[in-house]
Design an enzyme around this catalytic site. Structure first.
Site, PDB file in Angstrom:
ATOM      1  N   CYS A   1      -0.885  -2.866  -4.031  1.00  0.00           N
ATOM      2  CA  CYS A   1      -1.152  -4.309  -4.086  1.00  0.00           C
ATOM      3  C   CYS A   1      -2.573  -4.558  -3.578  1.00  0.00           C
ATOM      4  O   CYS A   1      -2.888  -4.232  -2.432  1.00  0.00           O
ATOM      5  CB  CYS A   1      -0.135  -5.058  -3.222  1.00  0.00           C
ATOM      6  SG  CYS A   1      -0.541  -6.797  -2.966  1.00  0.00           S
TER       7      CYS A   1
ATOM      8  N   GLU B   1      11.817  -1.670  -0.814  1.00  0.00           N
ATOM      9  CA  GLU B   1      11.014  -1.604  -2.044  1.00  0.00           C
ATOM     10  C   GLU B   1      11.042  -0.207  -2.635  1.00  0.00           C
ATOM     11  O   GLU B   1      11.234  -0.027  -3.843  1.00  0.00           O
ATOM     12  CB  GLU B   1       9.564  -2.005  -1.750  1.00  0.00           C
ATOM     13  CG  GLU B   1       8.650  -1.848  -2.955  1.00  0.00           C
ATOM     14  CD  GLU B   1       7.173  -1.874  -2.607  1.00  0.00           C
ATOM     15  OE1 GLU B   1       6.416  -1.067  -3.171  1.00  0.00           O
ATOM     16  OE2 GLU B   1       6.771  -2.727  -1.779  1.00  0.00           O
TER      17      GLU B   1
ATOM     18  N   HIS C   1      12.279   2.136   3.147  1.00  0.00           N
ATOM     19  CA  HIS C   1      11.904   0.755   2.841  1.00  0.00           C
ATOM     20  C   HIS C   1      12.640   0.284   1.586  1.00  0.00           C
ATOM     21  O   HIS C   1      12.758   1.031   0.615  1.00  0.00           O
ATOM     22  CB  HIS C   1      10.390   0.653   2.620  1.00  0.00           C
ATOM     23  CG  HIS C   1       9.873  -0.744   2.650  1.00  0.00           C
ATOM     24  ND1 HIS C   1       9.966  -1.588   1.565  1.00  0.00           N
ATOM     25  CD2 HIS C   1       9.268  -1.461   3.631  1.00  0.00           C
ATOM     26  CE1 HIS C   1       9.424  -2.750   1.876  1.00  0.00           C
ATOM     27  NE2 HIS C   1       8.999  -2.707   3.123  1.00  0.00           N
TER      28      HIS C   1
END
Length: 280
Positions: free
Chosen positions: A192, A128, A126
């Site tokens: 998050c 990120e 990914h």
């Protein structure tokens, strides 16, 4: 269509994505040309197309590009080396990296500087995670289970921001069982909270409906995560990007529909889909 539609609380844009999109549209109004994003600003093709219409185009690299004036860093962030390279290129750089992602990058860098092996719980492919990894030092590892290649007796653990809390908890439990192999374990919560709440709300709705529609880009990790969650619950689930994919036959004998959406899905797409279902 005479059905009950339940929209999951918090479906759609999360804080970091909304911030990145607001930045991109503001830049588009200010600059009429030479504006690019390094990679798609978010994982939603419809939003990327809208920005293209305003002159903001995604590129994978700056090589060979002579018309770049302004570069917007995507919500997922980029690697430390790439950021340094861009700074030397003379571009106006506008950083739209999600603050939760930036927090993870900073913690990774601090742990590395203090002599810890950085352990990142997440998907190593990914964007990120690739960005966070670049700040984490030579001994850093990315894991998706509790098996850690031990290169240091002192480890610092962080997470890809959109990892499910339940998965992270299970991995941490497994690591703690091997406590005697380490001198020190430090853990930081870089998840998050918007993602966690959306997963929790989606699970609750999915258990109480006949069908789930999960709206978002097919290349969006957190949207795919939502779809998999619903399928694992056992409810009939369709992952769609827009109204064109909807088929009337899906809703035969369906009384109650649940709708959720990934963090990169704008409200206008959600509204269009709800309107289409009502008109079937």
């Amino acid at each position: 269509m005479n059905v009950e539609i339940v929209l999951v609380e918090g479906a759609g844009f999360c804080f970091g994505v909304k911030r990145a999109i607001d930045i991109a549209f503001k830049v588009a109004k200010k600059h009429k040309d030479g504006v690019f994003t390094l990679g798609p600003i978010i994982h939603n093709p419809q939003v990327v197309e809208k920005l293209k219409e305003l002159g903001v185009n995604p590129i994978e690299d700056t090589n060979g590009q002579t018309n770049i004036k302004t570069l917007i860093i995507r919500a997922h962030g980029i690697s430390k080396d790439k950021l340094e390279e861009l700074k030397k290129g003379g571009y106006e750089i506008i950083d739209a990296t999600c603050p939760f992602v930036r927090k993870a990058q900073k913690i990774a860098a601090k742990l590395s500087s203090e002599g810890y092996q950085v352990v990142i719980i997440g998907d190593k492919e990914h964007p990120e995670v690739k960005g966070i990894y670049s700040y984490a030092g030579d001994n850093a590892v990315v894991i998706s289970s509790d098996e850690i290649p031990i290169l240091n007796k002192k480890i610092g653990i962080i997470q890809q921001t959109t990892q499910p809390f339940s998965k992270v908890k299970d991995i941490l439990k497994g690591i703690i069982k091997s406590l005697n192999e380490f001198e020190e374990i430090r853990t930081f919560n870089t998840l998050c909270n918007f993602t966690a709440k959306r997963l929790e709300s989606t699970e609750k709705v999915a258990k109480d409906v006949d069908l789930m529609l999960v709206i978002g880009g097919k290349n969006s990790a957190n949207t795919t995560q939502l779809a998999n969650l619903c399928r694992n619950i056992g409810v009939k689930t369709y992952h769609i990007e827009d109204t064109k994919e909807i088929e009337r036959e899906w809703f035969k004998n369906v009384k109650k529909i649940g709708i959720t959406a990934g963090a990169s899905t704008p409200q206008w797409i959600i509204n269009q889909i709800i309107d289409k279902i009502k008109c079937l």
